[in-house]
Design a protein around this motif. Structure first.
Motif, PDB file in Angstrom:
ATOM      1  N   ALA A   1       1.055  -1.314   0.066  1.00 10.57           N
ATOM      2  CA  ALA A   1      -0.015  -0.366  -0.142  1.00 10.57           C
ATOM      3  C   ALA A   1       1.124   1.067   0.255  1.00 10.57           C
ATOM      4  O   ALA A   1       0.511   2.219  -0.530  1.00 10.57           O
ATOM      5  CB  ALA A   1      -0.946   0.197   1.043  1.00 10.57           C
ATOM      6  N   GLN A   2       2.370   0.825   0.670  1.00  9.76           N
ATOM      7  CA  GLN A   2       3.071   2.372   0.738  1.00  9.76           C
ATOM      8  C   GLN A   2       3.877   2.271  -1.175  1.00  9.76           C
ATOM      9  O   GLN A   2       3.807   3.877  -1.324  1.00  9.76           O
ATOM     10  CB  GLN A   2       3.887   2.455   1.376  1.00  9.76           C
ATOM     11  N   VAL A   3       4.257   1.288  -1.292  1.00  7.29           N
ATOM     12  CA  VAL A   3       4.143   1.730  -2.868  1.00  7.29           C
ATOM     13  C   VAL A   3       3.467   1.759  -3.688  1.00  7.29           C
ATOM     14  O   VAL A   3       3.747   3.271  -4.088  1.00  7.29           O
ATOM     15  CB  VAL A   3       4.646   0.032  -3.155  1.00  7.29           C
ATOM     16  N   ARG A   4       2.578   1.783  -3.575  1.00  6.65           N
ATOM     17  CA  ARG A   4       1.476   2.872  -4.114  1.00  6.65           C
ATOM     18  C   ARG A   4       0.817   3.908  -3.825  1.00  6.65           C
ATOM     19  O   ARG A   4       1.245   4.501  -5.480  1.00  6.65           O
ATOM     20  CB  ARG A   4       0.154   1.339  -4.360  1.00  6.65           C
ATOM     21  N   GLU A   5       0.872   4.156  -2.698  1.00 10.13           N
ATOM     22  CA  GLU A   5       0.666   5.409  -2.331  1.00 10.13           C
ATOM     23  C   GLU A   5       1.587   6.386  -3.214  1.00 10.13           C
ATOM     24  O   GLU A   5       1.353   7.249  -3.178  1.00 10.13           O
ATOM     25  CB  GLU A   5       0.784   5.268  -0.852  1.00 10.13           C
ATOM     26  N   GLN A   6       3.069   5.636  -3.044  1.00  8.05           N
ATOM     27  CA  GLN A   6       3.981   6.207  -3.653  1.00  8.05           C
ATOM     28  C   GLN A   6       3.988   6.600  -4.695  1.00  8.05           C
ATOM     29  O   GLN A   6       4.411   7.693  -5.889  1.00  8.05           O
ATOM     30  CB  GLN A   6       5.555   6.034  -3.039  1.00  8.05           C
ATOM     31  N   LEU A   7       3.264   5.697  -5.593  1.00 10.61           N
ATOM     32  CA  LEU A   7       4.044   5.627  -7.017  1.00 10.61           C
ATOM     33  C   LEU A   7       2.008   7.040  -7.550  1.00 10.61           C
ATOM     34  O   LEU A   7       2.688   7.674  -8.801  1.00 10.61           O
ATOM     35  CB  LEU A   7       3.393   4.338  -7.889  1.00 10.61           C
ATOM     36  N   LEU A   8       1.560   7.136  -7.014  1.00 10.49           N
ATOM     37  CA  LEU A   8       0.458   7.687  -7.224  1.00 10.49           C
ATOM     38  C   LEU A   8       0.900   9.209  -6.666  1.00 10.49           C
ATOM     39  O   LEU A   8      -0.078  10.172  -7.336  1.00 10.49           O
ATOM     40  CB  LEU A   8      -1.306   7.077  -6.607  1.00 10.49           C
ATOM     41  N   HIS A   9       1.334   9.329  -5.346  1.00 14.13           N
ATOM     42  CA  HIS A   9       1.923  10.798  -5.199  1.00 14.13           C
ATOM     43  C   HIS A   9       2.708  11.257  -6.208  1.00 14.13           C
ATOM     44  O   HIS A   9       2.821  12.087  -6.419  1.00 14.13           O
ATOM     45  CB  HIS A   9       2.395  10.572  -3.972  1.00 14.13           C
ATOM     46  N   MET A  10       3.495  10.335  -6.897  1.00 12.03           N
ATOM     47  CA  MET A  10       4.866  11.329  -7.739  1.00 12.03           C
ATOM     48  C   MET A  10       4.067  11.386  -9.393  1.00 12.03           C
ATOM     49  O   MET A  10       4.040  12.369  -9.815  1.00 12.03           O
ATOM     50  CB  MET A  10       5.651   9.895  -8.593  1.00 12.03           C
ATOM     51  N   ALA A  11       2.515  10.126  -9.460  1.00  9.06           N
ATOM     52  CA  ALA A  11       1.993  10.523 -10.531  1.00  9.06           C
ATOM     53  C   ALA A  11       1.088  12.215 -10.589  1.00  9.06           C
ATOM     54  O   ALA A  11       1.027  12.674 -11.473  1.00  9.06           O
ATOM     55  CB  ALA A  11       0.949   9.265 -10.626  1.00  9.06           C
ATOM     56  N   GLU A  12       0.460  12.316  -9.631  1.00 10.30           N
ATOM     57  CA  GLU A  12      -0.265  13.626  -8.150  1.00 10.30           C
ATOM     58  C   GLU A  12       0.763  14.550  -9.086  1.00 10.30           C
ATOM     59  O   GLU A  12       0.541  15.275  -9.739  1.00 10.30           O
ATOM     60  CB  GLU A  12      -0.613  13.369  -7.479  1.00 10.30           C
ATOM     61  N   LEU A  13       2.156  14.510  -8.302  1.00  7.56           N
ATOM     62  CA  LEU A  13       3.271  15.837  -8.787  1.00  7.56           C
ATOM     63  C   LEU A  13       3.332  16.256 -10.334  1.00  7.56           C
ATOM     64  O   LEU A  13       3.304  17.261 -10.534  1.00  7.56           O
ATOM     65  CB  LEU A  13       4.085  15.262  -7.989  1.00  7.56           C
ATOM     66  N   CYS A  14       3.630  14.895 -10.775  1.00  8.80           N
ATOM     67  CA  CYS A  14       4.496  14.898 -12.367  1.00  8.80           C
ATOM     68  C   CYS A  14       2.824  16.141 -13.323  1.00  8.80           C
ATOM     69  O   CYS A  14       3.150  16.663 -13.750  1.00  8.80           O
ATOM     70  CB  CYS A  14       4.112  13.787 -12.795  1.00  8.80           C
ATOM     71  N   ASP A  15       1.000  15.512 -12.619  1.00  5.87           N
ATOM     72  CA  ASP A  15       0.018  16.132 -13.760  1.00  5.87           C
ATOM     73  C   ASP A  15       0.324  17.393 -12.801  1.00  5.87           C
ATOM     74  O   ASP A  15       0.314  18.736 -14.211  1.00  5.87           O
ATOM     75  CB  ASP A  15      -0.564  15.252 -13.662  1.00  5.87           C
ATOM     76  N   GLU A  16       0.797  18.279 -12.027  1.00  6.53           N
ATOM     77  CA  GLU A  16      -0.145  19.226 -11.023  1.00  6.53           C
ATOM     78  C   GLU A  16       1.367  20.529 -11.160  1.00  6.53           C
ATOM     79  O   GLU A  16       0.501  21.100 -11.520  1.00  6.53           O
ATOM     80  CB  GLU A  16       0.110  19.127  -9.208  1.00  6.53           C
ATOM     81  N   LEU A  17       2.445  19.891 -11.686  1.00  4.55           N
ATOM     82  CA  LEU A  17       3.894  20.262 -11.895  1.00  4.55           C
ATOM     83  C   LEU A  17       3.456  20.169 -13.242  1.00  4.55           C
ATOM     84  O   LEU A  17       4.453  21.981 -13.271  1.00  4.55           O
ATOM     85  CB  LEU A  17       4.896  20.527 -10.824  1.00  4.55           C
ATOM     86  N   TYR A  18       3.705  19.853 -14.195  1.00  9.92           N
ATOM     87  CA  TYR A  18       4.052  20.108 -15.669  1.00  9.92           C
ATOM     88  C   TYR A  18       2.944  21.593 -15.965  1.00  9.92           C
ATOM     89  O   TYR A  18       2.122  21.691 -15.811  1.00  9.92           O
ATOM     90  CB  TYR A  18       3.384  18.837 -15.904  1.00  9.92           C
ATOM     91  N   PRO A  19       3.757  21.959 -16.258  1.00  9.41           N
ATOM     92  CA  PRO A  19       5.350  21.663 -17.276  1.00  9.41           C
ATOM     93  C   PRO A  19       6.516  22.304 -16.503  1.00  9.41           C
ATOM     94  O   PRO A  19       7.723  21.835 -17.274  1.00  9.41           O
ATOM     95  CB  PRO A  19       5.307  22.179 -19.302  1.00  9.41           C
ATOM     96  N   SER A  20       6.444  23.026 -15.975  1.00  9.21           N
ATOM     97  CA  SER A  20       6.921  23.918 -14.839  1.00  9.21           C
ATOM     98  C   SER A  20       8.225  23.089 -14.138  1.00  9.21           C
ATOM     99  O   SER A  20       9.336  23.356 -14.072  1.00  9.21           O
ATOM    100  CB  SER A  20       7.433  24.839 -13.846  1.00  9.21           C
ATOM    101  N   THR A  21       8.246  21.337 -14.041  1.00  7.83           N
ATOM    102  CA  THR A  21       8.586  20.371 -13.276  1.00  7.83           C
ATOM    103  C   THR A  21       7.897  19.401 -14.260  1.00  7.83           C
ATOM    104  O   THR A  21       7.305  19.433 -14.494  1.00  7.83           O
ATOM    105  CB  THR A  21       8.421  20.569 -11.797  1.00  7.83           C
ATOM    106  N   ARG A  22       9.374  19.089 -14.522  1.00  4.47           N
ATOM    107  CA  ARG A  22       9.184  17.630 -16.058  1.00  4.47           C
ATOM    108  C   ARG A  22      10.466  16.486 -15.469  1.00  4.47           C
ATOM    109  O   ARG A  22      10.825  17.010 -14.873  1.00  4.47           O
ATOM    110  CB  ARG A  22       9.701  18.053 -17.027  1.00  4.47           C
ATOM    111  N   LEU A  23       9.885  14.898 -15.200  1.00  3.83           N
ATOM    112  CA  LEU A  23      10.239  13.954 -14.752  1.00  3.83           C
ATOM    113  C   LEU A  23      10.485  12.801 -16.086  1.00  3.83           C
ATOM    114  O   LEU A  23       8.927  13.299 -17.199  1.00  3.83           O
ATOM    115  CB  LEU A  23       9.353  13.217 -13.922  1.00  3.83           C
ATOM    116  N   HIS A  24      11.431  12.794 -16.238  1.00  3.63           N
ATOM    117  CA  HIS A  24      11.774  11.568 -17.914  1.00  3.63           C
ATOM    118  C   HIS A  24      12.282  10.877 -17.202  1.00  3.63           C
ATOM    119  O   HIS A  24      13.079  10.484 -16.614  1.00  3.63           O
ATOM    120  CB  HIS A  24      12.234  12.434 -18.803  1.00  3.63           C
ATOM    121  N   LEU A  25      11.526   9.586 -17.985  1.00  5.43           N
ATOM    122  CA  LEU A  25      12.478   8.195 -17.392  1.00  5.43           C
ATOM    123  C   LEU A  25      12.755   7.910 -19.235  1.00  5.43           C
ATOM    124  O   LEU A  25      12.457   7.505 -19.867  1.00  5.43           O
ATOM    125  CB  LEU A  25      11.572   7.007 -16.939  1.00  5.43           C
TER     126      LEU A  25
END
Length: 306
Positions: free
Chosen positions: A212-236
C-alpha cells in the motif's frame, strides 16, 4: 551502453585560459606586455620604485619596460618576478593568455569538492538552488526525486541516516517542493525507468515497504508530475541504453556530481555545458517523456498487488 567520462586536465580548460597568439601578433607582444604591466601596477597602486623594491628588479629596468621605445621583452626570470609581485600569471603579462590566473588557480576554480556530510549536504543543495533561482535546474536523482517522496518512503530511507531524522527530511522535502511550485520555476528530472519498476516490486532498499505504501508513493509521484507540469518535468530513460551518476546542473552557475561522501562541483563553462549535454541526451533518448510519465506511473501503481 553510453557512458560519460570526465577527466579534469589543464588542457580541458580552454574557456578559462584561452590562448591569444592568434589575436596578439608577435610584433605587438612588447606593447601588450607594457600595457598589462602598467594596468597591474595601477590596480595594486604601485609605482616604479615600489615595484622594484618588491621584485628585486632594478628601478631602471622597470622604467625601461614601461618605456614606449622598449621593443624587446624581458627575460623569463624578470617576468616571473613581476607576475608574482602583481598576483597575475606570466602568460597574461606576455600576452599568451587572457586569464590572470595561473594553472593551479585555474584548476581550483574549475573543480571544487564540497563535503557531503549528513548534516551539511542540505546546506550545499539549498544554497545552490537559491543561487540558481530563475535558471533551469536539471537533476538525475540518487533514486527517487527528493521532492516527490512520501512520508513512508522518507521514514524508511532516513530511519538510520546519521545527521537527519525522517521528520527533518520531510520538512526539507516540503521546502523544496514549495520552490518547485513557484511561478517561473524550470526544473527537470531524468531517472532510470528500472528504478521505478524495482520500487514497484519492493526490491533492494525498499523491501520493507508495504504494498500500500508503494502504491501511495507511485500515485503521489503521478499526481505531482501532473500538477507541476510543465514547470517541473520528469523523464524516464532506459538503463540498457543510458547510464548516469547522480548529477545536478544549476543553470549556468555550476554542475555537481554526487559521489556519496562529497560533491564534485564544476564551475567552468566547458564542464557545465558537457554535463548539460549529458542530461539533454538522457531526455532525448528517454523511453517515457515527461508528458506521459503521470499516466505511466498510475498504470505502474495499479499493478502493485495489495
Amino acid at each position: 551502453m553510453h557512458q560519460l567520462v570526465i577527466i579534469v586536465t589543464f588542457s580541458q580548460i580552454p574557456s578559462t585560459m584561452p590562448s591569444t597568439p592568434p589575436t596578439v601578433p608577435k610584433s605587438r607582444r612588447s606593447e601588450v606586455f607594457r600595457e598589462r604591466l602598467r594596468s597591474a601596477m595601477l590596480e595594486h597602486k604601485l609605482n616604479r620604485t615600489s615595484l622594484a623594491g618588491i621584485t628585486g628588479v632594478d628601478r631602471s629596468t622597470v622604467s625601461q619596460l614601461l618605456s614606449e621605445h622598449q621593443v624587446r621583452l624581458p627575460s623569463g626570470h624578470v617576468v616571473a618576478e613581476l607576475a608574482s609581485a602583481l598576483g597575475v600569471s606570466a602568460d597574461w603579462l606576455l600576452g599568451l593568455s587572457n586569464s590572470t590566473l595561473g594553472p593551479g588557480e585555474i584548476l581550483r576554480e574549475s573543480l571544487q569538492v564540497a563535503t557531503a556530510l549528513p548534516d551539511r549536504a542540505d546546506v550545499h543543495i539549498e544554497r545552490w538552488l537559491q543561487e540558481a533561482t530563475g535558471s533551469k535546474v536539471r537533476n538525475v536523482p540518487t533514486n527517487l526525486p527528493e521532492v516527490m517522496k512520501t512520508r513512508a518512503t522518507l521514514q524508511l530511507e532516513y530511519a538510520k541516516y546519521e545527521g537527519k531524522t525522517p521528520q527533518q527530511a520531510l520538512q526539507s522535502k516540503e521546502t523544496r517542493l514549495s520552490m518547485n511550485r513557484l511561478v517561473g520555476t524550470d526544473y527537470e528530472f531524468a531517472m532510470p525507468v528500472q528504478t521505478l519498476t524495482d520500487f514497484a516490486q519492493r526490491s533492494g532498499i525498499w523491501a520493507a515497504l508495504k504494498p500500500a505504501q508503494v502504491r501511495e508513493q507511485l500515485l503521489h509521484m503521478a499526481e505531482l508530475c501532473d500538477e507541476l507540469y510543465p514547470s517541473t518535468r520528469l523523464h524516464l530513460y532506459d538503463l540498457k541504453q543510458r547510464y548516469s551518476a547522480p548529477v545536478t546542473v544549476f543553470g549556468q552557475q555550476r554542475a555537481v556530481i554526487y559521489i556519496g561522501s562529497s560533491y564534485l562541483v564544476f564551475n567552468t563553462r566547458e564542464h557545465i555545458e558537457t554535463l548539460t549535454r549529458h542530461f539533454d541526451d538522457l531526455v532525448r533518448d528517454a523511453s517515457v517523456l515527461s508528458h506521459a510519465v503521470s499516466a505511466w506511473l498510475t498504470k505502474l501503481a495499479a499493478g502493485v498487488k495489495l
